[in-house]
Design a protein around this motif. Structure first.
Motif, PDB file in Angstrom:
ATOM      1  N   GLN A 118      37.689  37.814  52.265  1.00  0.00           N
ATOM      2  CA  GLN A 118      36.199  38.410  51.987  1.00  0.00           C
ATOM      3  C   GLN A 118      35.283  38.535  53.099  1.00  0.00           C
ATOM      4  OE1 GLN A 118      34.989  36.626  48.936  1.00  0.00           O
ATOM      5  NE2 GLN A 118      33.262  38.059  47.858  1.00  0.00           N
ATOM      6  N   ALA A 119      35.314  37.598  53.756  1.00  0.00           N
ATOM      7  CA  ALA A 119      34.757  37.394  54.615  1.00  0.00           C
ATOM      8  C   ALA A 119      35.215  38.947  55.694  1.00  0.00           C
ATOM      9  CB  ALA A 119      34.325  36.235  55.204  1.00  0.00           C
TER      10      ALA A 119
ATOM     11  N   GLN B 244      50.909  43.649  57.076  1.00  0.00           N
ATOM     12  CA  GLN B 244      49.566  43.186  57.628  1.00  0.00           C
ATOM     13  C   GLN B 244      49.492  41.760  56.814  1.00  0.00           C
ATOM     14  OE1 GLN B 244      47.583  43.982  59.815  1.00  0.00           O
ATOM     15  NE2 GLN B 244      48.621  44.814  60.091  1.00  0.00           N
ATOM     16  N   VAL B 245      49.607  40.628  57.575  1.00  0.00           N
ATOM     17  CA  VAL B 245      49.605  39.167  57.264  1.00  0.00           C
ATOM     18  C   VAL B 245      48.378  38.883  55.862  1.00  0.00           C
ATOM     19  CG1 VAL B 245      49.109  36.706  57.674  1.00  0.00           C
ATOM     20  CG2 VAL B 245      50.631  38.427  59.465  1.00  0.00           C
ATOM     21  N   SER B 246      48.814  39.189  54.869  1.00  0.00           N
ATOM     22  CA  SER B 246      47.542  38.448  53.975  1.00  0.00           C
ATOM     23  C   SER B 246      46.588  37.111  53.970  1.00  0.00           C
ATOM     24  CB  SER B 246      47.638  39.016  52.539  1.00  0.00           C
ATOM     25  OG  SER B 246      48.047  38.501  52.382  1.00  0.00           O
ATOM     26  N   TYR B 247      45.611  37.137  54.284  1.00  0.00           N
ATOM     27  CA  TYR B 247      44.805  35.935  54.093  1.00  0.00           C
ATOM     28  C   TYR B 247      44.406  34.878  52.751  1.00  0.00           C
ATOM     29  CZ  TYR B 247      45.712  35.862  59.233  1.00  0.00           C
ATOM     30  OH  TYR B 247      46.238  36.446  60.625  1.00  0.00           O
ATOM     31  N   GLU B 248      43.543  33.901  52.453  1.00  0.00           N
ATOM     32  CA  GLU B 248      43.561  33.662  51.382  1.00  0.00           C
ATOM     33  C   GLU B 248      42.019  33.901  50.980  1.00  0.00           C
ATOM     34  OE1 GLU B 248      42.023  29.074  51.869  1.00  0.00           O
ATOM     35  OE2 GLU B 248      44.184  29.106  53.169  1.00  0.00           O
TER      36      GLU B 248
END
Ligand SMILES: Nc1nc2c(ncn2[C@@H]2O[C@H](COP(=O)(O)OP(=O)(O)O)[C@@H](O)[C@H]2O)c(=O)[nH]1
Ligand SMILES: [Mg+2]
Lengths: 79, 254
Positions: free
Chosen positions: B195-196, B186-190
């Motif tokens: 969190q959102a 999975q791509v992880s974002y900032e």
């Protein structure tokens, strides 16, 4: 070294450079990123349609046609 | 939730596994499709769209598979009719497996789509096609390493010459039948996006029963992607739809 920055729409055929930044926002930005136009990506102008718009570029191994309207929002550092 | 056939005008036999075929344009998707389905195919339009669809069937190890050719796209997230069609089918049509055909000569650009598909579905097989062309250009692709990096089986093929197709069929069938264990990368974002997304995911999950990819839906809601929101709402009942939209709007406002 001083680099020249121009919009992709003004990159002459046969010339190449790297993406410096995108000024597009929202879905258009997303679309450009998905086409491979991420910062640092190498882009080469291949040819232009008779009217000059759209133009075709080699981006990460695929020939992609972009309208001037979109190519205007991609800033290229010429090497 | 409407069935695949109602939403997309597909009529799989009860014992037929539905498999979608995705990929960037010009990666040999049609060549793979033709090689797998032979003459057992027909074409038409996606319901309500002018986008062409080919579907075809084949048997492998006594199992029946219905293969649905999606439009060639670089992405599933922008707005063209092609991209919407491909995305809606992978997301709402819930094929038992999705094959992403990738061009071995320019893998980097092709993996963008593969990762996007893997965000929606955990049942993905990557067909690394044009291996003959890659070899000719001195490009070597380590499909084993790629498989473990992606957490999805990657199969090397040269579809024009019919090479690698038996292995591909094995991988498709094992994936569609649920035999293959996968943990797609999975791509992880900032952090603030993660969190959102996690918060929103927890809130919308009750309204998306049976959905495996609530995280992906949450990310689209955060993005304010109205196309997919509309498509999802069309598969929800009225009450769920209201709450779902409210949560989305609240998250968007934060
Ligand atoms: N060298 C080589 N060419 C291929 C291979 N698969 C497809 N092609 C060729 O690539 C071109 C595009 O194929 P096509 O199936 O139409 O691609 P699509 O746009 O993804 O559906 C055609 O000329 C095919 O013959 C392959 O494995 N190796
Ligand atoms: Mg095709």
């Amino acid at each position: 070294m001083l680099q020249t920055i121009i919009p992709l729409s003004r990159l002459p055929n046969g010339a190449a450079g790297r993406v410096a930044s995108l000024s597009a926002r929202g879905l258009i930005r997303r679309h450009l990123l998905d086409l491979g136009l991420v910062t640092g990506a190498r882009v080469e102008a291949i040819r232009r349609s008779p009217a000059g718009d759209p133009a075709a570029f080699n981006i990460k191994g695929a020939l992609i046609a972009l309208r001037n309207e979109d190519a205007d929002r991609i800033l290229i550092a010429i090497d | 939730m409407e069935s695949t056939s109602q939403l997309f005008g597909l009529n799989p036999l009860p014992d037929q596994l539905v498999v979608a075929l995705a990929g960037n344009p010009n990666t040999g998707k049609s060549t793979v499709f033709n090689a797998l389905t032979g003459l057992n195919q027909h074409t038409g339009n996606w319901p309500g769209k002018t986008v062409l669809r080919a579907e075809g069937s084949f048997m492998h190890r006594d199992k029946k598979i219905l293969l649905v050719d999606l439009p060639g796209t670089y992405s599933l997230l922008a707005t063209s009719a092609d991209e919407q069609t491909a995305r809606d089918f992978i997301c709402l049509g819930r094929p038992q497996a999705t094959v992403v055909v990738a061009d071995a000569t320019c893998l980097e650009r092709n993996l963008n789509l593969a990762l996007q598909v893997m965000e929606i579905s955990s049942r993905v097989v990557v067909c690394v096609n044009l291996m003959d062309e890659a070899r000719r250009r001195g490009i070597r692709v380590d499909v084993e390493a790629l498989s473990s990096e992606l957490g999805a089986p990657c199969i090397a093929t040269a579809a024009r010459d019919g090479l690698g197709l038996d292995k591909l069929k094995d991988a498709i069938l094992d994936m569609a039948a649920g035999i293959t264990d996968t943990s797609p990368r999975q791509v992880s974002y900032e952090p603030h996006v993660e969190q959102a997304a996690a918060q929103l995911e927890a809130r919308i999950r009750p309204f998306l029963p049976g959905w495996a990819n609530c995280r992906w839906v949450a990310l689209r809601l955060l993005e304010g992607d109205s196309g997919i929101i509309r498509a999802i709402c069309s598969s929800l009942d009225d009450d769920s739809e209201k709450v779902f939209l409210k949560e989305g709007a609240a998250a968007w406002a934060r």
